[in-house]
Design a protein around this motif. Structure first.
Motif, PDB file in Angstrom:
ATOM      1  N   PHE A  27       0.817  -1.214   0.000  1.00 29.59           N
ATOM      2  CA  PHE A  27       0.000   0.000   0.000  1.00 29.59           C
ATOM      3  C   PHE A  27       0.855   1.269   0.000  1.00 29.59           C
ATOM      4  N   THR A  28       2.163   1.119   0.122  1.00 28.28           N
ATOM      5  CA  THR A  28       3.035   2.291   0.217  1.00 28.28           C
ATOM      6  C   THR A  28       3.544   2.683  -1.169  1.00 28.28           C
ATOM      7  N   HIS A  29       3.707   3.984  -1.352  1.00 27.39           N
ATOM      8  CA  HIS A  29       4.237   4.522  -2.612  1.00 27.39           C
ATOM      9  C   HIS A  29       5.394   5.484  -2.379  1.00 27.39           C
ATOM     10  N   ALA A  30       5.397   6.162  -1.240  1.00 24.49           N
ATOM     11  CA  ALA A  30       6.476   7.099  -0.946  1.00 24.49           C
ATOM     12  C   ALA A  30       7.753   6.338  -0.611  1.00 24.49           C
ATOM     13  N   ALA A  31       8.861   6.785  -1.165  1.00 25.36           N
ATOM     14  CA  ALA A  31      10.138   6.098  -0.958  1.00 25.36           C
ATOM     15  C   ALA A  31      10.527   6.085   0.517  1.00 25.36           C
ATOM     16  N   TRP A  32      10.314   7.206   1.230  1.00 26.90           N
ATOM     17  CA  TRP A  32      10.739   7.277   2.630  1.00 26.90           C
ATOM     18  C   TRP A  32       9.980   6.288   3.498  1.00 26.90           C
ATOM     19  N   LEU A  33       8.698   6.038   3.163  1.00 30.85           N
ATOM     20  CA  LEU A  33       7.909   5.090   3.939  1.00 30.85           C
ATOM     21  C   LEU A  33       8.376   3.657   3.684  1.00 30.85           C
ATOM     22  N   ILE A  34       8.763   3.377   2.440  1.00 25.34           N
ATOM     23  CA  ILE A  34       9.334   2.062   2.125  1.00 25.34           C
ATOM     24  C   ILE A  34      10.630   1.858   2.897  1.00 25.34           C
ATOM     25  N   TYR A  35      11.437   2.911   3.013  1.00 28.97           N
ATOM     26  CA  TYR A  35      12.684   2.821   3.767  1.00 28.97           C
ATOM     27  C   TYR A  35      12.411   2.475   5.232  1.00 28.97           C
ATOM     28  N   VAL A  36      11.408   3.134   5.813  1.00 37.74           N
ATOM     29  CA  VAL A  36      11.070   2.894   7.220  1.00 37.74           C
ATOM     30  C   VAL A  36      10.638   1.443   7.414  1.00 37.74           C
ATOM     31  N   ILE A  37       9.803   0.941   6.512  1.00 38.14           N
ATOM     32  CA  ILE A  37       9.327  -0.442   6.633  1.00 38.14           C
ATOM     33  C   ILE A  37      10.484  -1.420   6.463  1.00 38.14           C
TER      34      ILE A  37
END
Length: 266
Positions: A88-98
Motif C-alpha cells: 500500500f506504500t508509494h512514498a520512498a521514505w515510507l518504504i525505507y522505514v518499513i
C-alpha cells in the motif's frame, strides 16, 4: 527426529526464512517499479541490512529479558504486519522505514532462535543441531531466490508480499507450539546472581571487550555483513546494466544460496 521441540523450531523457522528471503529478493524490484530509481532500490536494501550489522551483536540483551518463544511469535507477527502494509506504500521514505523496521524484527528472530536452540538440545549435540539449522537456512535462501523469480512473475511485484506476510503469520503461530521458556533475567534472579550483572547495552559491551573470542566474533560479524549486504545491494543494478533486466538478479542470488548450502554441509 526424536526431539519434537527442535523439529518444531526448525520447521517453523524454515517457513519464516522462506518468507523473509522472498521478501528480500522482491524488495528491490518492488522499489524499482514504484520509484523508478535504482538509487532508491539500493537504499532500501541497504536499510534492510543495516540492522543486522548494527543491532546484531547487541540484540542478546533484549532476548535475555523475555521468553525466546514469545519473541519468536511477536517478531514473526510484526514482520508479517510490516510486509502486509508494504504493497500500500508509494512514498520512498515510507518504504525505507518499513525495510528498516522489518529487519529489526528479523534480528530479534535470529537472535532468539540461536538463544533457544541450546535449551532444546543437549550440549553434546548442539554443534550438529546448529549445522542442520545453518544448512536449512542456506537451502531456504537457494529455494527462495529461485522461486521468487517465478512467483513475482505470477503474482506481481507487490502482491508477492501478501504471500510472505501469510507465511510469517503461520510461522509465528507455529512457534506457540514450543514450550515456553523462562527469560534469563528471571532465571538469574532465582539463582540470586542478578545483582552481579549489569543490564542491556553496557553489559554486552563489557562481555565483548573482556573476551578476545567475543571480540573476534563481533569483528567478523561487523565486517562480513556490510560486504554481503553490498553484494546483494549492487546485484540488481548490475543485472539491469549488464543483462538488461533487474529481475535476473534473483537467479544469480540463488547461486549465492547454493554456495552457502555447500559451505554449511562442509
Amino acid at each position: 527426529r526424536s526431539n519434537r521441540q527442535l523439529v518444531i523450531l526448525l520447521v517453523t523457522q524454515s517457513i519464516g526464512m522462506i518468507a523473509r528471503n522472498i521478501y528480500f529478493v522482491g524488495l528491490p524490484l518492488f522499489v524499482l517499479e514504484r520509484t523508478g530509481s535504482a538509487l532508491s532500490m539500493s537504499i532500501s536494501l541497504l536499510l534492510g541490512f543495516i540492522p543486522f550489522t548494527i543491532a546484531g551483536p547487541f540484540a542478546g540483551s533484549i532476548v535475555d529479558r523475555f521468553s525466546r518463544r514469545d519473541l519468536l511469535f511477536i517478531g514473526n507477527a510484526l514482520y508479517g504486519a510490516f510486509l502486509f502494509v508494504l504493497p500500500f506504500t508509494h512514498a520512498a521514505w515510507l518504504i525505507y522505514v518499513i525495510a528498516f523496521t522489518a529487519s529489526v524484527s528479523g534480528v530479534i528472530i535470529a537472535t532468539a532462535t540461536s538463544a533457544l536452540m541450546p535449551e532444546l538440545v543437549d550440549i553434546t549435540q548442539l554443534a550438529k543441531a546448529s549445522s542442520v539449522y545453518s544448512f536449512l537456512r542456506s537451502v531456504n535462501f537457494l529455494v527462495s531466490a529461485l522461486s521468487a523469480y517465478f512467483l513475482i512473475r505470477a503474482l506481481g511485484k507487490a502482491d508477492i508480499f501478501y504471500l510472505c506476510a501469510a507465511l510469517l503469520f503461520v510461522c509465528g503461530l507455529g512457534c506457540l507450539a514450543l514450550r515456553r521458556d523462562r527469560p534469563e533475567r528471571a532465571a538469574a534472579a532465582d539463582a540470586d546472581v542478578e545483582g552481579r550483572r549489569s543490564s542491556g547495552f553496557m553489559e554486552t559491551l563489557r562481555i565483548i571487550w573482556s573476551d578476545r573470542h567475543m571480540r573476534g566474533l563481533t569483528l567478523m560479524h561487523i565486517m562480513f555483513m556490510p560486504i554481503f549486504g553490498a553484494v546483494e545491494v549492487f546485484l540488481p543494478v548490475f543485472c539491469e546494466h549488464r543483462l538488461g533486466q533487474a529481475a535476473y538478479y534473483t537467479l544469480i542470488s540463488a547461486s549465492l544460496g547454493a554456495g552457502l548450502a555447500l559451505g554449511s554441509l562442509v
